[in-house]
Design an enzyme around this catalytic site. Structure first.
Site, PDB file in Angstrom:
ATOM      1  CD  GLU A  52      -2.858  -1.160   0.041  1.00  0.00           C
ATOM      2  OE1 GLU A  52      -3.155  -0.071  -0.477  1.00  0.00           O
ATOM      3  OE2 GLU A  52      -3.270  -2.250  -0.392  1.00  0.00           O
ATOM      4  CG  HIS A  77      -0.976   1.389  -4.417  1.00  0.00           C
ATOM      5  ND1 HIS A  77      -0.953   1.192  -5.776  1.00  0.00           N
ATOM      6  CD2 HIS A  77      -1.437   0.224  -3.873  1.00  0.00           C
ATOM      7  CE1 HIS A  77      -1.375  -0.034  -6.054  1.00  0.00           C
ATOM      8  NE2 HIS A  77      -1.675  -0.640  -4.919  1.00  0.00           N
TER       9      HIS A  77
END
Length: 426
Positions: free
Chosen positions: A267, A270
């Protein structure tokens, strides 16, 4: 013009159903073959779950088409007859509330069936009917307040400006940016309980990873996802100072600390690569094209539907046609998203160890009953994530060397990695 619109919508529905039928046929064959990534029993169940969801989608597509035909042939005229044809902001808001109310009532049985029949029979749904009703009432109230405000502003733009399509685009894009700021701290807590992650080694490790990535957040929180669903997940939400790290309590229950850090590393990838801004830019491009196209439709189209082209009718027609444009736009967005997922996997494996990310992905696909194979055309069209087999193989995992009916070794999974891609042991 109306016949052209109906023809385009008909083609959209036919393609949706065709893709679903292809996916069902593909999974029906694959679920009976040698299992991958999970034991045989769970593999077969995961296939059945995917098929059940796809069958429901086909029925929904038929109903969506019938509802569309009703709106363009009679629905808009009927609703305008009730609320009036005055081109005022108040009239537009009432018209749009009516438009959404009808659509919601028609589609509600599918949502209930999907949650309380399909999801519950496959062990996902944890919501009680009472909790569902309470959540629904909260959603309706939020929609009336926030949706009403957005509808009023948009209707004013449509009614007052000649180039309203440009103003409408700018307004909705600004609303989307604001929603990303407000959702994590103001809206999400209305439905779920968020508690700060307790002090300890896990929190310290997460904070260190965030510092390395250059991420400053409002905090690290655990969400009580298990009260509603058994799926595993984690995410970074918000923009600016509203950013926060959210871990599902189900994820904490199933993954060890190293696996959890690998998921968060993904994550963080990202965030590091600016994917949230890329997604917002793609959404902005979609909204711009939508408002430009639907803002230049001939007035004769509304005459063919038997309605006065008030702001309410105009906005409702745009909303009715958005899924068609979204369907065309989906393959491009999916392709870009899949590329971003590979890059995030690479970053996560560098941050927390490739073996731990692989182990976490194996648990996620098994616990979430995600069937690991998909019809290639369906996947390239819809899937925002690469097929899990391809993701794992890109990380160096060799699925052919594993007997999935035996438990994976607790000391890690190096023996199942492609030796040519095996990272140095720490």
């Amino acid at each position: 013009m109306l016949l052209w619109v109906i023809g385009i919508y008909s083609l959209y529905i036919l393609l949706k159903i065709y893709l679903s039928v292809m996916q069902i046929g593909y999974i029906n064959v694959e679920k009976r073959r040698k299992p991958v990534l999970m034991p045989e029993g769970r593999y077969f169940v995961a296939g059945n779950y995917a098929i059940a969801k796809e069958r429901l989608s086909i029925v929904e597509s038929f109903v969506e088409y019938l509802l569309f035909l009703w709106w363009v042939f009679a629905g808009f005229r009927w609703l305008q007859g009730i609320v009036g044809a005055e081109d005022t902001v108040g009239n537009a808001v009432l018209f749009l509330f009516g438009f959404f109310a009808v659509n919601w009532i028609v589609t509600l049985p599918f949502e209930i069936y999907g949650r309380f029949k399909i999801d519950q029979s496959f062990g996902f749904n944890k919501m009680t009917p009472k909790m569902y009703v309470v959540d629904t009432l909260k959603s309706v109230l939020l929609f009336l307040v926030l949706g009403g405000a957005v509808f009023a502003a948009l209707a004013w733009v449509v009614a007052e400006f000649e180039n309203w399509w440009l103003g409408g685009f700018l307004l909705l894009f600004a609303v989307a940016l604001l929603a990303n700021v407000l959702y994590p701290t103001l809206i999400a807590p209305i439905f779920n309980k968020f508690t700060p992650l307790p002090e300890g080694e896990l929190k310290s490790s997460i904070e260190e990873m965030m510092r390395e990535a250059g991420l400053r957040s409002e905090g690290i929180f655990v969400m009580d996802a298990s009260t509603r669903n058994s799926r595993l997940n984690a995410y970074f939400g918000g923009l600016g100072k509203a950013k926060r790290v959210v871990l599902f309590d189900t994820l904490l229950d199933k993954l060890n600390d190293k696996e959890l850090l690998a998921v968060l590393g993904h994550e963080l990838g990202h965030y590091k690569h600016g994917d949230i801004w890329k997604n917002l830019a793609m959404m902005g491009g979609f909204l711009f094209v939508a408002f430009y196209l639907f803002g230049h439709l001939p007035q004769s189209l509304y005459a063919e539907m038997g309605v006065v082209p008030t702001a309410g009718v105009t906005i409702a027609f745009i909303l009715l046609m958005l899924p068609v444009l979204g369907f065309v736009y989906t393959p491009l967005m999916s392709m870009i998203s899949r590329h971003n997922e590979y890059e995030a996997d690479r970053y996560g494996s560098e941050m927390a160890g490739r073996q731990h990310l692989i182990s976490a992905l194996l648990k996620l696909v098994s616990e979430n009953k995600s069937f690991p194979k998909s019809d290639p055309i369906y996947s390239r069209f819809y899937h925002t994530h690469p097929p899990i087999l391809e993701r794992l193989e890109a990380l160096g995992y060799d699925p052919d060397r594993v007997d999935y009916d035996t438990e994976l070794p607790k000391e890690g999974i190096f023996e199942f990695l492609d030796e040519s891609k095996k990272p140095d042991e720490e």
